[in-house]
Design an enzyme around this catalytic site. Sequence first.
Site, PDB file in Angstrom:
ATOM      1  N   GLY A   1     102.335  36.884  66.858  1.00 41.79           N
ATOM      2  CA  GLY A   1     102.695  35.660  66.126  1.00 41.79           C
ATOM      3  C   GLY A   1     102.778  34.459  67.043  1.00 41.79           C
ATOM      4  O   GLY A   1     103.614  34.437  67.945  1.00 41.79           O
ATOM      5  N   PRO A   2     101.895  33.447  66.820  1.00 39.44           N
ATOM      6  CA  PRO A   2     101.864  32.274  67.706  1.00 39.44           C
ATOM      7  C   PRO A   2     102.746  31.131  67.204  1.00 39.44           C
ATOM      8  O   PRO A   2     102.359  29.965  67.280  1.00 39.44           O
ATOM      9  CB  PRO A   2     100.382  31.885  67.660  1.00 39.44           C
ATOM     10  CG  PRO A   2      99.987  32.216  66.256  1.00 39.44           C
ATOM     11  CD  PRO A   2     100.819  33.388  65.816  1.00 39.44           C
TER      12      PRO A   2
ATOM     13  N   GLY B   1     107.220  32.748  69.613  1.00 38.37           N
ATOM     14  CA  GLY B   1     106.132  33.579  70.152  1.00 38.37           C
ATOM     15  C   GLY B   1     105.442  32.876  71.311  1.00 38.37           C
ATOM     16  O   GLY B   1     105.221  33.459  72.380  1.00 38.37           O
TER      17      GLY B   1
ATOM     18  N   ASN C   1     120.966  26.611  57.389  1.00 41.46           N
ATOM     19  CA  ASN C   1     119.533  26.465  57.082  1.00 41.46           C
ATOM     20  C   ASN C   1     119.223  26.027  55.656  1.00 41.46           C
ATOM     21  O   ASN C   1     118.484  25.049  55.445  1.00 41.46           O
ATOM     22  CB  ASN C   1     118.788  27.762  57.425  1.00 41.46           C
ATOM     23  CG  ASN C   1     118.784  28.041  58.919  1.00 41.46           C
ATOM     24  OD1 ASN C   1     119.725  27.722  59.623  1.00 41.46           O
ATOM     25  ND2 ASN C   1     117.731  28.641  59.413  1.00 41.46           N
TER      26      ASN C   1
ATOM     27  N   LYS D   1     124.680  35.664  64.085  1.00 44.97           N
ATOM     28  CA  LYS D   1     123.653  34.623  63.954  1.00 44.97           C
ATOM     29  C   LYS D   1     123.355  34.372  62.467  1.00 44.97           C
ATOM     30  O   LYS D   1     123.155  33.231  62.044  1.00 44.97           O
ATOM     31  CB  LYS D   1     122.388  35.056  64.711  1.00 44.97           C
ATOM     32  CG  LYS D   1     121.209  34.090  64.653  1.00 44.97           C
ATOM     33  CD  LYS D   1     121.373  32.909  65.591  1.00 44.97           C
ATOM     34  CE  LYS D   1     120.337  31.802  65.429  1.00 44.97           C
ATOM     35  NZ  LYS D   1     118.973  32.130  65.767  1.00 44.97           N
TER      36      LYS D   1
ATOM     37  N   SER E   1     115.043  25.433  61.226  1.00 45.58           N
ATOM     38  CA  SER E   1     113.732  26.061  61.000  1.00 45.58           C
ATOM     39  C   SER E   1     113.375  26.050  59.511  1.00 45.58           C
ATOM     40  O   SER E   1     112.214  25.880  59.143  1.00 45.58           O
ATOM     41  CB  SER E   1     113.734  27.489  61.554  1.00 45.58           C
ATOM     42  OG  SER E   1     114.848  28.204  61.066  1.00 45.58           O
TER      43      SER E   1
ATOM     44  N   ASN F   1     114.502  35.745  62.845  1.00 45.46           N
ATOM     45  CA  ASN F   1     115.736  35.331  62.172  1.00 45.46           C
ATOM     46  C   ASN F   1     116.130  36.314  61.088  1.00 45.46           C
ATOM     47  O   ASN F   1     115.280  36.991  60.521  1.00 45.46           O
ATOM     48  CB  ASN F   1     115.506  33.984  61.467  1.00 45.46           C
ATOM     49  CG  ASN F   1     115.743  32.810  62.384  1.00 45.46           C
ATOM     50  OD1 ASN F   1     116.436  32.930  63.388  1.00 45.46           O
ATOM     51  ND2 ASN F   1     115.157  31.687  62.038  1.00 45.46           N
TER      52      ASN F   1
HETATM   53  O1  PAF Z   1     117.117  28.378  62.396  1.00 53.03           O
HETATM   54  C1  PAF Z   1     117.508  27.422  63.106  1.00 53.03           C
HETATM   55  O2  PAF Z   1     117.077  26.274  62.985  1.00 53.03           O
HETATM   56  C2  PAF Z   1     118.526  27.717  64.211  1.00 53.03           C
HETATM   57  O3  PAF Z   1     118.801  29.083  64.200  1.00 53.03           O
HETATM   58  C3  PAF Z   1     119.825  26.907  64.124  1.00 53.03           C
HETATM   59  C4  PAF Z   1     120.890  27.561  64.999  1.00 53.03           C
HETATM   60  C5  PAF Z   1     120.340  26.784  62.707  1.00 53.03           C
HETATM   61  C6  PAF Z   1     119.645  25.553  64.763  1.00 53.03           C
HETATM   62  O4  PAF Z   1     118.785  24.686  64.087  1.00 53.03           O
END
Ligand code: PAF
Length: 315
Positions: free
Chosen positions: A7-8, A12, A194, A186, A257, A104
């Site tokens: 995965g690029p 990655g 998010n 996490k 993300s 994630n």
């Molecule tokens: O997914 C993300 O963006 C990161 O894990 C985090 C910690 C929320 C920081 O933007």
Amino acid sequence: MKIVIVGPGAIGCLFAAFLTRAKREEVWLLDKNKERAARINQNGVSLEGVSGIWTARVRVSSETKEIGEADLVLVCVKSYDTKQAIERAKPLVGEDTSVLTLQNGIGNTEILGEALGQDKVIGAVTSQGATLLGDGRIRHAGKGETVVGRMDGKIPVQIRSIRELFNKAGLETRISRDIKGVLWSKLIINAGINALTAITRLNNGKLVELEGTRRILREAVTEAARVAKRKRIKLIYDDPLAKVEAVCEATAANLSSMLQDVLRKRHTEIDFINGVIVRQAQELGIAAPVNSLLTDLVKTIEASYDLRNEESGSS
Ligand code: PAF
């Protein structure tokens, strides 16, 4: 040792660049897209940010046949792609291959375990911050530690070698005997930040500055922490609310993300983040209404990228 990064994406590319630069092992990047693989192979992986401006000549291929069996496979695709990616990558996995997930959310170690056997699978959580700027181009936004471990807590020699390999390449790494606790720690951060950033399109810092989002974040985190507690998962911090708010402040300028995915009109990892809290709460018979609402809203955004009314009305 032959290492293949699958995965690029941002993480990655980051790991491929650091491991290639260390010049200690044979490193490959596997990209399912043939044209993009050829481009990155030609131009290398370029970084800018906290580790300076540099390019690593990473070997890239879209063909597992060209690469052959690996000693270590790093899975760096989005969580919703894990199943397909590991099917494609199976020829890389031999009897003694370890497969480490740097993704994630919760569920990837289980998907990999089902496909390959749990003994091969190593979980990991990284706090390295990276943003994809283009094909093979990333911003290294922040350095952070990577934690690795097996779900059964065992520490075989392969895990110690991975720690040594990553550390020598400049990727600070430690081993945990309780990677499940690290993954859930996490997960709770991602569950608080998010989806809410993807829905509001705010950067992480604004979530705690504005009263409304701060309240929703607190509810989402409280529900997620309650699920973790009922599952007897030991978090790596004492106060989940204080921790998530501190992460918002420490990454104030970040676009999460999931917000980046929504801005690019992409599929998100919602099912592996807030969706996990909702499903686990249901199994436990407890309520998680805020995580359920966040999940439904993000799924609605994903399902309606091309239906949105973006223009302001005239009357
Ligand atoms: O997914 C993300 O963006 C990161 O894990 C985090 C910690 C929320 C920081 O933007």
